[in-house]
Enzyme design. Structure first.
Site, PDB file in Angstrom:
ATOM      1  CG  HIS A 248      -2.116   0.869   1.089  1.00 47.79           C
ATOM      2  ND1 HIS A 248      -2.632   1.584   2.144  1.00 47.79           N
ATOM      3  CD2 HIS A 248      -2.892   1.182   0.025  1.00 47.79           C
ATOM      4  CE1 HIS A 248      -3.692   2.284   1.742  1.00 47.79           C
ATOM      5  NE2 HIS A 248      -3.863   2.048   0.466  1.00 47.79           N
ATOM      6  CE  LYS A 249       3.170   1.877   4.850  1.00 45.58           C
ATOM      7  NZ  LYS A 249       2.414   0.635   5.071  1.00 45.58           N
ATOM      8  CG  ASN A 250       3.537   7.064  -1.772  1.00 46.46           C
ATOM      9  OD1 ASN A 250       2.433   6.543  -1.674  1.00 46.46           O
ATOM     10  ND2 ASN A 250       3.712   8.374  -1.712  1.00 46.46           N
TER      11      ASN A 250
END
Length: 399
Positions: free
Chosen positions: A187-189
C-alpha cells in the site's frame, strides 16, 4: 451498487524496467537472499536518505524493523515509551513485547501527527524512548522533537513507514532520530512486491549488531580456518551490547525484492510529487465545501501516501457520506487507525486510558479516500464529482 473505485491494497503499477529488474534477479541472483542486491539497496537507500553508509538494513517488513529497534532500546522494568495513540498497531506492540510501558501522546488537530508539545506533556521521569509516527505521509516537526529528546536524554525512533521521501528542514523523514523505520508494504508509495522494510540505526555500535540480529545470529569466526568447512560453514553467536545478550531473529528480505527496491527508489520522488499534485487538485476542487477538512501541504513535507479528511459536521454525517459514496456512487472510502487505547487488546494490557482529544475527534470523523498512484485521471475526476454530489445531497437533506 457495483464498486467503481476501490480502496485498493496496491499503490503503484511497476514499469517495464522495474519488471525486467525483477526477472533478471529471478534468473541470476545467487544466493536469493543476503546477496549483492541487498547490499546495493541498503547503499542506495542510505545515499537517498543522506545518512552514513552501513547504517541502513533491509528487513522483511516494517514491523521487523520495529522489532529490532525495540530490542536495541534494551528496556528495563519501569521504563516508559511515549507514542501516539492514533497510529497502526504495528507501531506499538513490538515495544510492549520488550516490557516497556506505553504512554499515549495526542496528535495535532490539523496535521494529525504528534508535536514536541504533545510529547512533552506525556513525559515522566520514567520515559526512556519516544516513537514519532509520520502518519498519512506527513513528517512531524522533527527539529523541535529531536531537540526535546536530546535535552531529555531520550531515545528517538521515527516510524516513517508511510513517509518515505517526506522532508523538513532539508532532511528526510527517518533521518532525525536514533533509529528510523520504513515499510515497503503493497500500500506504500515505495513497495517491494507486497512486503519489505528498512531500519536505519544512527549509532555505529548498535548498527554493528543488526546483521546478526536480522539473520539468526550468523557471524564470522574469530579465527583463521585452514579448512573452510571446519568447524562449520558459518558461525552462530548471540549478539551482545555492553555485555547484554540479544536473541537473534530471521527478518531477511530476498534478493528479488531488494533488486526491485533499489530500482524503484530511482522514481520515488516522482511518485510522491505526482501524488501531491493530484491531492492538491482534489483538495482545492472541494475548497467550497466546509464539511471536509483536508491537510493541505504544497511541499515535499507531505508525500500523500493517503488522502484523508475530517468531516467537520461530525461522525453521523461522516457515516452518511461514506455510505452514500459506497452504495450510491461506487466509491469505497474507509476509516483508518482507531486510537490504540480503544482496542480490547490494549485495554486488556492496561493501556485503555488516554487523554488524546484531537486524535479521538479526528478518528471519529475521518474519511480516507482511495488514492493509489495508479488511479486514472478519469477515476479521480469521477470520485471528485461523486464527492461534490454527495455533499450537496447531504447538505440539502440537512435543510
Amino acid at each position: 451498487m457495483e464498486t467503481k473505485i476501490n480502496f485498493s491494497g496496491r499503490s503503484i503499477r511497476y514499469t517495464e524496467e522495474e519488471i525486467a529488474v525483477v526477472v533478471e534477479a529471478m534468473r541470476c541472483a545467487d544466493p536469493l537472499t543476503q546477496g549483492r542486491h541487498m547490499r546495493e539497496f541498503e547503499r542506495c537507500f542510505a545515499h537517498y536518505q543522506n545518512v552514513a553508509e552501513g547504517s541502513c538494513f533491509t528487513v522483511m517488513n516494517g514491523c521487523s524493523a520495529l522489532e529490532i529497534s525495540a530490542q536495541l532500546c534494551r528496556f528495563r522494568p519501569g521504563d516508559e515509551l511515549v507514542i501516539p495513540a492514533h497510529t497502526f498497531t504495528a507501531s506499538a506492540y513490538p515495544y510492549v513485547k520488550r516490557g516497556v510501558r506505553l504512554v499515549w501522546a495526542d496528535v495535532d488537530r490539523r496535521t494529525r501527527v504528534v508535536t514536541a508539545e504533545s510529547i512533552e506533556a506525556a513525559l515522566t521521569p520514567n520515559t526512556k524512548a519516544v516513537v514519532v509516527v509520520h502518519l498519512y505521509g506527513y513528517i512531524a516537526d522533527m527539529p523541535e522533537i529531536a531537540a526535546l529528546c536530546r535535552e531529555r536524554g531520550l531515545i528517538l525512533i521515527e516510524d516513517a513507514a508511510q513517509a518515505v521521501g517526506a522532508e523538513v528542514a532539508g532532511k528526510k523523514s527517518g533521518s532525525f532520530g536514533d533509529m528510523g523505520i520504513f515499510s515497503f508494504h503493497s500500500h506504500k508509495n515505495l513497495t517491494t512486491l507486497g512486503e519489505g522494510g528498512m531500519l536505519y540505526v544512527r549509532d555505529p555500535a548498535l548498527a554493528a549488531v543488526v546483521p546478526a540480529l536480522r539473520h539468526n545470529g550468523h557471524c564470522d569466526y574469530a579465527f583463521e580456518r585452514p579448512d573452510y568447512w571446519k568447524p562449520a560453514m558459518g558461525n552462530v553467536d548471540i549478539p551482545t551490547l555492553d555485555g547484554e545478550a540479544l536473541m537473534p531473529n530471521n527478518y531477511c528480505l530476498g534478493e528479488v525484492e531488494c533488486a526491485l527496491g533499489a530500482k524503484l527508489l530511482e522514481r520515488i520522488d516522482q511518485i510522491n510529487d505526482e501524488k501531491r499534485v493530484r491531492a492538491l487538485y482534489f483538495i482545492d476542487a472541494l475548497a467550497g465545501f466546509q464539511e471536509l477538512e483536508f491537510h493541505r501541504v504544497d511541499s515535499r513535507r507531505h508525500n500523500y501516501h493517503l488522502l484523508a479528511a475530517r468531516m467537520t459536521t461530525g461522525p453521523d454525517m461522516r457515516d452518511r457520506f461514506i455510505r452514500a459514496m459506497a452504495f450510491e456512487k461506487g466509491v469505497k472510502c474507509v476509516v483508518q487507525y482507531i486510537p490504540l487505547n480503544r482496542y480490547g487488546f490494549y485495554r486488556r494490557l492496561g493501556y485503555g486510558e488516554a487523554s488524546c482529544p484531537c486524535g479521538d475527534d479526528f478518528f471519529d470523523s475521518m474519511v480516507s479516500f482511495p488514492f493509489q498512484h495508479w488511479l486514472s485521471n478519469e477515476d479521480l475526476n469521477y470520485m471528485l464529482t461523486a464527492t461534490r454530489e454527495v455533499l450537496c445531497s447531504l447538505h440539502g437533506a440537512e435543510k
